[in-house]
Motif scaffolding. Structure first.
Motif, short mmCIF file in Angstrom:
data_model
loop_
_atom_site.label_atom_id
_atom_site.label_comp_id
_atom_site.label_asym_id
_atom_site.label_seq_id
_atom_site.Cartn_x
_atom_site.Cartn_y
_atom_site.Cartn_z
N ALA A 178 -6.55 -0.36 -9.00
CA ALA A 178 -6.99 0.84 -8.95
C ALA A 178 -5.70 1.97 -9.18
N ILE A 231 -13.32 1.94 -10.70
CA ILE A 231 -12.61 1.33 -9.57
C ILE A 231 -13.37 -0.08 -9.11
N SER A 240 -9.83 4.63 -2.72
CA SER A 240 -8.90 4.72 -3.83
C SER A 240 -8.63 6.21 -3.70
N ASN A 266 -14.11 -2.91 -6.88
CA ASN A 266 -13.88 -3.23 -5.37
C ASN A 266 -13.67 -4.78 -5.10
N THR A 305 -16.03 4.07 -3.19
CA THR A 305 -14.65 4.07 -3.89
C THR A 305 -13.77 5.30 -3.43
N TYR A 349 0.98 -1.03 0.12
CA TYR A 349 -0.14 -0.11 0.04
C TYR A 349 0.78 1.33 -0.08
N TYR A 381 -5.93 -3.36 -5.05
CA TYR A 381 -5.17 -1.84 -5.15
C TYR A 381 -4.34 -1.66 -5.99
#
Length: 289
Positions: A278, A261, A206, A263, A203, A178, A275
């Motif tokens: 995105a 995006i 993001s 999920n 979203t 991340y 992740y």
């Protein structure tokens, strides 16, 4: 998504969906009972639409809990928390999970489970558990890809499963990935400035990962004319749309770049690609913004 967001994504069930499912559950329960009786309730009676690791049933308990998750999103949380025997009921190809019609095989899977994971916007989880006569613990999961919430939920599930060590290890991997993605996105800001974004309510995670400024949100209901005018007036550079609940172009005349995006994880029940995906979409959009 108050948050939680659907392959499905994510997402609130309508009364129509709830009533339809309620009407079908007794028939499903009867079918499942007959199927289980014919099979002698053996461990090889089959699971739901998908699974990962372990053989299911009591055999899987040797390596940890037997978990049934309604979707790949809950399944990914369980897997991150250290569960190895995870069966998913709703196929990853289903666009809107609350519209899923449970099958007799779903009850068979639930009857063998130690834990059944679900989200509050899914109307059928409790009914499935009751109809299956399962003694499983019904666990509500806060489906939201916000980093802090993911860490908290994975830790909580690890404690429930007795897999704290595996959950802690996953969180360390997640934190590194991340941080890497977030730093790369911030280095891609147009003109070196944090972009203004309008985000669908499921979203917003993001936008936080990208360090963007959320100047407005919309959904899950359709955008009204007054909302359209108010959001357009914010002059966003990007619109972050929920790929699972998209209604098309949100701010068609604003000049904002719209980004879909995703999920929900795929069939591999791995949160990290969500992740990465995105971040890739956001980076492309910021280059053209």
């Amino acid at each position: 998504m108050a948050r939680t967001g659907v392959p499905t994504p994510p997402l609130r069930p309508t009364s129509r969906v709830s009533s339809r499912v309620s009407a079908r559950v007794p028939l499903i329960a009867l079918s499942a009972a007959l199927a289980l009786t014919a099979a002698g309730c053996s461990d090889d009676s089959g699971g739901g639409s998908g699974g990962s690791g372990g053989s299911g049933g009591s055999g899987g308990k040797k390596d940890g809990p037997v978990v049934v998750a309604t979707t790949t999103w809950e399944g990914a949380f369980a897997k991150a928390a250290g569960a190895k025997d995870v069966t998913v009921l709703v196929p990853a190809s289903t666009q809107h999970a609350p519209d899923y019609d449970p099958k007799p095989s779903d009850l068979a899977a639930v009857s063998e489970a130690d834990f059944v994971l679900y989200a509050p916007f899914e109307p059928y989880a409790g009914k499935i558990k009751d109809a299956a006569g399962s003694k499983a613990d019904l666990v509500q999961v806060d489906l939201d890809n916000d980093a802090a919430k993911v860490r908290r939920e994975v830790a909580r599930l690890g404690e429930l499963f007795g897999t704290e060590g595996a959950a802690a290890s996953w969180r360390r991997t997640f934190d590194r990935e991340y941080a890497r993605l977030s730093a790369d996105l911030k280095a891609s800001w147009p003109g070196g400035k944090s972009p203004a974004v309008v985000s669908q309510v499921f979203t917003t995670w993001s936008a936080r990962m990208a360090g963007a400024r959320t100047v407005g949100t919309y959904g899950p209901e359709a955008v009204t004319a007054s909302q359209l005018a108010a959001l357009s007036a914010k002059k966003p550079a990007l619109v972050l749309d929920n790929a699972h609940m998209s209604t098309g172009k949100v701010l068609p005349d604003s000049g904002a770049e719209q980004v879909g995006i995703v999920n929900y994880p795929g069939e591999d029940m791995d949160l990290l690609p969500v992740y990465r995906g995105a971040a890739e979409q956001l980076k492309k959009a910021m280059k053209s913004a």
